[in-house]
Design a protein around this motif. Structure first.
Motif, PDB file in Angstrom:
ATOM      1  N   PHE A  42       0.879  -1.283   0.054  1.00 55.41           N
ATOM      2  CA  PHE A  42      -0.081  -0.084  -0.063  1.00 55.41           C
ATOM      3  C   PHE A  42       1.004   0.968   0.091  1.00 55.41           C
ATOM      4  N   ILE A  43       2.192   1.222   0.397  1.00 55.75           N
ATOM      5  CA  ILE A  43       2.980   2.227   0.691  1.00 55.75           C
ATOM      6  C   ILE A  43       3.786   2.605  -0.615  1.00 55.75           C
ATOM      7  N   THR A  44       4.229   1.681  -1.291  1.00 59.00           N
ATOM      8  CA  THR A  44       4.669   1.901  -2.595  1.00 59.00           C
ATOM      9  C   THR A  44       3.813   2.256  -3.558  1.00 59.00           C
ATOM     10  N   GLU A  45       2.603   1.564  -3.543  1.00 60.78           N
ATOM     11  CA  GLU A  45       1.526   2.222  -4.334  1.00 60.78           C
ATOM     12  C   GLU A  45       1.237   3.539  -4.154  1.00 60.78           C
ATOM     13  N   ALA A  46       1.194   4.252  -2.954  1.00 64.34           N
ATOM     14  CA  ALA A  46       0.988   5.317  -2.495  1.00 64.34           C
ATOM     15  C   ALA A  46       2.184   6.174  -3.404  1.00 64.34           C
ATOM     16  N   PHE A  47       3.224   5.781  -3.272  1.00 63.51           N
ATOM     17  CA  PHE A  47       4.320   6.660  -3.914  1.00 63.51           C
ATOM     18  C   PHE A  47       4.128   6.578  -5.354  1.00 63.51           C
ATOM     19  N   CYS A  48       4.097   5.522  -5.913  1.00 66.10           N
ATOM     20  CA  CYS A  48       3.758   5.586  -7.324  1.00 66.10           C
ATOM     21  C   CYS A  48       2.570   6.565  -7.970  1.00 66.10           C
ATOM     22  N   LYS A  49       1.382   6.471  -7.080  1.00 63.84           N
ATOM     23  CA  LYS A  49       0.486   7.416  -7.200  1.00 63.84           C
ATOM     24  C   LYS A  49       1.027   8.977  -7.243  1.00 63.84           C
ATOM     25  N   ALA A  50       1.622   9.152  -6.201  1.00 64.90           N
ATOM     26  CA  ALA A  50       2.099  10.498  -6.189  1.00 64.90           C
ATOM     27  C   ALA A  50       2.945  10.796  -7.278  1.00 64.90           C
ATOM     28  N   VAL A  51       3.783   9.784  -7.783  1.00 62.65           N
ATOM     29  CA  VAL A  51       4.565  10.352  -8.834  1.00 62.65           C
ATOM     30  C   VAL A  51       4.039  10.587 -10.309  1.00 62.65           C
ATOM     31  N   SER A  52       2.827  10.029 -10.241  1.00 60.82           N
ATOM     32  CA  SER A  52       1.884  10.112 -11.552  1.00 60.82           C
ATOM     33  C   SER A  52       0.968  11.075 -11.312  1.00 60.82           C
ATOM     34  N   GLY A  53       0.814  11.831 -10.061  1.00 58.15           N
ATOM     35  CA  GLY A  53       0.023  12.923  -9.933  1.00 58.15           C
ATOM     36  C   GLY A  53       0.558  14.142 -10.705  1.00 58.15           C
ATOM     37  N   GLY A  54      -0.134  15.207 -10.546  1.00 56.72           N
ATOM     38  CA  GLY A  54       0.095  16.359 -11.375  1.00 56.72           C
ATOM     39  C   GLY A  54       1.470  16.963 -11.262  1.00 56.72           C
ATOM     40  N   PRO A  55       1.914  17.790 -12.082  1.00 60.56           N
ATOM     41  CA  PRO A  55       3.179  18.736 -11.830  1.00 60.56           C
ATOM     42  C   PRO A  55       3.454  18.942 -10.566  1.00 60.56           C
ATOM     43  N   PRO A  56       2.462  19.343  -9.567  1.00 62.74           N
ATOM     44  CA  PRO A  56       2.875  19.994  -8.178  1.00 62.74           C
ATOM     45  C   PRO A  56       3.559  18.887  -7.603  1.00 62.74           C
ATOM     46  N   MET A  57       3.244  17.602  -7.784  1.00 64.63           N
ATOM     47  CA  MET A  57       4.030  16.535  -6.953  1.00 64.63           C
ATOM     48  C   MET A  57       5.554  16.299  -7.233  1.00 64.63           C
ATOM     49  N   HIS A  58       5.818  17.251  -8.180  1.00 60.34           N
ATOM     50  CA  HIS A  58       7.321  17.320  -8.620  1.00 60.34           C
ATOM     51  C   HIS A  58       7.891  18.746  -8.285  1.00 60.34           C
ATOM     52  N   GLN A  59       7.435  19.444  -7.804  1.00 61.77           N
ATOM     53  CA  GLN A  59       7.717  20.773  -7.413  1.00 61.77           C
ATOM     54  C   GLN A  59       7.691  21.050  -6.014  1.00 61.77           C
ATOM     55  N   TYR A  60       8.462  21.886  -5.498  1.00 59.64           N
ATOM     56  CA  TYR A  60       8.584  22.321  -4.266  1.00 59.64           C
ATOM     57  C   TYR A  60       7.185  22.150  -3.574  1.00 59.64           C
ATOM     58  N   THR A  61       7.070  21.755  -2.126  1.00 56.73           N
ATOM     59  CA  THR A  61       5.740  21.841  -1.348  1.00 56.73           C
ATOM     60  C   THR A  61       6.188  22.643  -0.212  1.00 56.73           C
ATOM     61  N   ARG A  62       5.287  22.756   0.810  1.00 59.23           N
ATOM     62  CA  ARG A  62       5.347  23.695   1.962  1.00 59.23           C
ATOM     63  C   ARG A  62       6.664  23.248   2.698  1.00 59.23           C
ATOM     64  N   ALA A  63       7.656  24.256   3.000  1.00 61.07           N
ATOM     65  CA  ALA A  63       8.840  23.960   3.468  1.00 61.07           C
ATOM     66  C   ALA A  63       8.916  23.166   4.943  1.00 61.07           C
ATOM     67  N   PHE A  64       7.986  23.484   5.990  1.00 59.26           N
ATOM     68  CA  PHE A  64       8.001  22.751   7.072  1.00 59.26           C
ATOM     69  C   PHE A  64       7.210  21.608   7.045  1.00 59.26           C
ATOM     70  N   GLY A  65       6.669  21.230   5.945  1.00 59.15           N
ATOM     71  CA  GLY A  65       6.114  19.966   5.879  1.00 59.15           C
ATOM     72  C   GLY A  65       4.866  19.944   4.819  1.00 59.15           C
ATOM     73  N   ALA A 279       7.468  11.892  -1.753  1.00 57.23           N
ATOM     74  CA  ALA A 279       7.576  10.999  -0.813  1.00 57.23           C
ATOM     75  C   ALA A 279       6.775  11.212   0.585  1.00 57.23           C
ATOM     76  N   GLN A 280       6.609  12.455   0.754  1.00 60.10           N
ATOM     77  CA  GLN A 280       5.923  13.162   2.016  1.00 60.10           C
ATOM     78  C   GLN A 280       4.163  12.692   1.469  1.00 60.10           C
ATOM     79  N   GLU A 281       3.836  12.924   0.213  1.00 63.98           N
ATOM     80  CA  GLU A 281       2.611  12.569  -0.204  1.00 63.98           C
ATOM     81  C   GLU A 281       2.340  11.162   0.192  1.00 63.98           C
ATOM     82  N   ALA A 282       3.283  10.228  -0.299  1.00 61.64           N
ATOM     83  CA  ALA A 282       3.235   8.661  -0.022  1.00 61.64           C
ATOM     84  C   ALA A 282       2.894   8.346   1.529  1.00 61.64           C
TER      85      ALA A 282
END
Lengths: 419, 459
Positions: A42-65, A279-282
């Motif tokens: 379930f966790i590796t699937e969550a990561f793969c899902k995040a990777v195929s999520g939109g462009p925001p998944m590959h750009q900076y997110t909130r710095a503190f989390g 990774a955080q999303e997963a």
């Protein structure tokens, strides 16, 4: 000219050294502290899902989390700590628990501060204290005398000894429960004793709880931050890597009162700033799932310790079979074993100045093809000779790895008995 | 629940009068907290604020067109995403890898940069993988800069250099890029370093000079001659050079990126910093690297060992694959190292045109993905902006806040990238990021077009 702060004793280099030696001798590796099985699907699937999520998944997110992660952590842990955790004020996401520790020391320890470290300790605490300009003061867990020491629960902290280490310069105490390498799970009364001293002397408490879900034999993990008067002075550190058996993702966090966390955020924003988004999303998705399944048999937090319980038993019986004395850990990834009953002739004169357990570990890799870690590596220089008859095994491994270790140990004991 | 917990809970759950009552009751607790030694270490004094903290939340409003923060809203190349998904499905890739850098990645970096530098680079001793270019900067400062050192910083500078220098206990010494006289600036090449001024900044305490080429925010690419001038001073004064080259591939037509570490006498005293995030448009992967001689890199490695130990494995595996793939394609149109720059050049030119339409003056960057825009010609009336900060706030800060509020367009004020002494020289500029998809640029274009029209009708 290297910066003076680099006069840190390179204590962690043993990890590198033994890893290289183990690889060279193709040893069965029960030294390194990470699983050799895969993370749950379930966790590796969550990561793969995040990777195929939109462009925001590959750009900076909130710095503190990443918002999804801090919110799921706050939701999950509030009910455990018994305090409403504010996701944006009370949590900092870091690159592994390691970086959370770094932020805590850098933010809160100053030149001349003393930090009490309970031994045996995860070896990074000491260099981090030194790098922050502080002074490490050690107090060891000691096996209770008079009875056979069979469990990590038989190693205790003396209240008097601990109290005697506190001075006007003491800023913080570092505890690790479940403990690496011993596997001790501090009982509520033991944590209360520590809490009483923290409150009396107005100390901070850094509580490294990365193995919090791995307890055995009914031992209960208690969060010191949940004790009265402790939330406002405790930094609790957790690990996505240890929680979900994905150490290579390096997602960790620190939780605590915002008035302390804010200083750690300043360190974080001036050192790393952002952690990897996907990774955080997963990990966030992992906690959402566990929130739903909490306490049920499908929860990974039930399944993993149940699986490891058996691995722990398996390793212990293999060790006893060769005359070694394992100390059954109440929690965590590791088991330490008393090696004093085995007499070994170290033909290697190069290592004669090293601690006994260091020599033993090298001999075990070279002569038997089995890799472990010497436990005196987790002690201060002043106490390491007292505790140099133990080696540490990691049992968070596939059955095949433990079978291979068992083979080696069987052959060894056959060799011994045939002499 | 303890009294302390009750009050803590009360004060953040409730706002208004209930909180006041609670505050009175909890006075003894907060008094205890204030008198406690839960104070921070001196090293973070004054380092808590930064421009991003101020502007990220303002720009987060989805109705605001965000040309502020420097990250793409275009997708990364699909093969890097695929490589990441593939890595996660391999058991070993989900556990710790080598602390100083995943072997496939350091080997790939050694190959790519060995080719670029024209010298062999030892993957294990001369490369360190870090958490973004940011992490490389931090490891460099912590590893090589000491209490009492001076570090020369060229303005405008990526804002983290100053707090990092301070956190290392050292003193930043500034030298501004200056505009060639008589020129109304039109390109980043019109900014230069005064040789005498630069020379005067080197003292016996100077540990290092930080350079950033292509530069954020101006987009200037330091020429070979300029780099030689810096190199001569580094060698003369035996100082180090920290070269932040995260935008190294984003070079526009007619420009050449030169690595200062390739100049004679410089390899042994230079740390060069690169970024996977900027190279592959994946800023959220936070992977970067430092390349340099072993006798310097080993100190960065020690810092790494004592700060976060290792970077995420699957991400490093995917970047390694992306690098090897593009290594094969160097010189060909599909090579991302060059194709991204081509794509961005079009966006750069488009951005410049629409900005001009609104009556602002762009500074055309030679590299990178930012553009400085001079807003002084607008003479914009900002009086309807209630400044909750003091009146000393620089013009560009006020302008950007006004622009976000009134025009729903976000930028970053350029004085965030300079020291106080240089504020007056830079406060008429705002920074726009143009690594954005066409729809974002269209939306920005519409705002800027409208702006011009609004101004016309109000006259």
């Amino acid at each position: 000219n290297p910066a003076n702060r680099q006069s840190i004793k390179q204590t962690n280099k043993h990890r590198v050294e033994f890893t290289q030696l183990a690889a060279e001798y193709k040893a069965v590796n029960l030294g390194q502290g990470f699983p050799d099985f895969s993370p749950p699907q379930f966790i590796t699937e969550a990561f793969c899902k995040a990777v195929s999520g939109g462009p925001p998944m590959h750009q900076y997110t909130r710095a503190f989390g990443h918002p999804a992660l801090v919110q799921s952590l706050a939701k999950f842990f509030s009910r455990i700590v018994g305090h409403d955790i504010d996701p944006f004020e009370d949590i900092l996401v870091t690159v592994g628990a390691y970086q959370a520790l770094f932020c805590a020391f850098q933010a809160l320890i100053d030149e001349g501060d003393e930090v009490i470290i309970v031994e045996p300790f995860f070896d990074c605490y000491q260099p981090m204290v030194v790098m922050a300009g502080g002074k490490a003061v050690y107090v060891p867990l000691r096996p209770v005398s008079g009875t056979a020491v069979l469990s990590s629960g038989d190693w205790v902290l003396s209240a008097e000894e601990l109290a005697s280490k506190i001075t006007p310069h003491t800023k913080a105490i570092v505890i690790n429960t479940p403990n690496n390498p011993l596997g001790k799970v501090y009982k509520r009364e033991e944590l209360q004793m520590i809490a009483d001293l923290c409150i009396k002397h107005d100390l901070l408490c850094f509580s490294d709880e990365v193995y919090e879900w791995l307890t055995y034999d009914g031992a209960k993990h208690v969060k010191i931050a949940s004790l009265p008067g402790m939330w406002e002075r405790t930094v609790t550190i957790g690990s996505g890597g240890k929680t979900f058996s994905a150490t290579g993702w390096k997602v960790g966090w620190a939780m605590g009162s915002g008035h302390i966390l804010k200083y750690m955020k300043t360190i974080h924003q001036n050192s790393i700033y952002h952690c990897a988004t996907a990774a955080q999303e997963a990990v966030a998705q992992g906690f959402e799932r566990e929130h739903e399944l909490f306490g049920t048999p499908q929860s990974y937090f039930q399944q993993l310790p149940a699986m490891l319980h058996h691995r722990r038993e398996k390793l212990a019986s293999s060790l006893k079979g060769v005359g070694l004395q394992p100390i059954m850990p109440e929690g965590g990834y590791f088991m330490i074993t008393d090696i004093s009953s085995i007499a070994v002739d170290f033909k290697d004169s190069d290592t004669k100045d090293e601690n006994y357990d260091f020599r033993f570990v090298k001999w075990l890799i070279k002569e038997k093809g089995l890799a472990t870690i010497p436990v005196s590596a987790f002690y201060s220089p002043e106490h390491s000779k007292e505790f140099d008859k133990y080696i540490r095994f990691c049992f968070v491994k596939e059955n095949s790895t433990l079978d291979a270790a068992e083979e080696i140990l069987k052959k060894w004991s056959q060799n011994e008995s045939s002499h | 629940m303890s009294f302390a917990l009750q009050c803590l809970r009360c004060s953040w759950l409730t706002r208004g009068s209930a909180a006041i009552t609670c505050r009175r009751r909890s006075f003894s607790t907060s008094q205890r907290l204030m008198m406690s030694r839960h104070t921070h270490a001196k090293r973070i004094q004054g380092l808590d604020k930064n421009v991003w903290v101020a502007f990220t939340s303002l720009a987060a409003d989805p109705s605001v067109v965000n040309l502020g923060q420097g990250f793409p809203d275009i997708p990364p190349p699909s093969y890097v995403k695929e490589a990441l998904a593939k890595a996660v499905s391999v058991d070993r890739m989900n556990q710790y890898t080598r602390g100083f850098g995943h072997p496939p990645l350091v080997k790939a970096l050694s190959q790519v940069y060995g080719h670029v530098y024209g010298r062999p680079i030892d993957p294990f001793k001369e490369v360190l993988v870090t958490v973004g270019g940011y992490g490389s900067l931090f490891s460099t400062m912590q590893g090589l800069v000491e209490e009492g050192d001076e570090v020369i910083i060229i303005e405008p500078f990526f804002d983290c250099y100053v707090p990092m220098v301070r956190m290392a206990g050292a003193k930043p010494v500034f030298i501004p890029l200056r505009l060639k006289s008589g020129k109304k600036s039109i390109t980043s090449a019109d900014w230069y370093l005064d040789p005498d001024e630069l020379s005067s900044k080197f003292t016996s305490k100077t540990k290092a000079i930080i350079i950033n080429t292509p530069n954020n925010p101006i987009g200037k690419i330091l020429t070979r001659d300029e780099l030689q001038m810096i190199a001569d001073l580094c060698i003369k004064h035996d100082t180090l050079c920290f070269s932040d080259e995260v935008y190294e591939w984003l070079i526009y037509r007619g420009q050449q990126h030169v690595k200062i570490a390739t100049l004679p006498g410089m390899w042994e005293r230079t740390i060069t910093i690169g970024s996977a995030g900027k190279t592959f448009s994946v800023t959220g992967w936070k992977l970067g690297w430092s390349i340099g001689p072993q006798h310097l890199i080993r100190h960065l490695q020690t810092v790494m060992q004592n700060t976060l130990y290792t970077c995420p494995t699957p991400l490093q595996e995917a970047v390694a694959q992306g690098l090897m793939l593009n290594m094969e394609l160097i010189g060909q149109p599909e090579c991302y190292f060059t194709s991204l720059a081509e794509e961005l050049e079009g966006k750069r030119d488009r951005m410049a045109a629409i900005v001009q339409e609104a009556g602002m003056t762009p500074v055309i960057p030679e590299g990178g993905y930012f553009m400085l825009v001079d807003v002084s010609a607008l003479n914009q009336d900002l009086s309807d902006m209630k400044t909750d900060d003091d009146d000393d706030e620089a013009y560009d800060y006020k302008f950007v806040k006004w622009m976000i509020k009134k025009k729903k367009l976000a930028a970053i004020p350029v004085t965030a990238f300079v020291s106080d002494q240089s504020t007056k020289d830079f406060e008429k500029y705002i920074r726009l990021c143009f690594i954005k998809q066409d729809s974002t640029l269209d939306a920005a274009g519409a705002i800027l077009k409208n702006w011009c029209q609004t101004n016309t009708t109000s006259n």
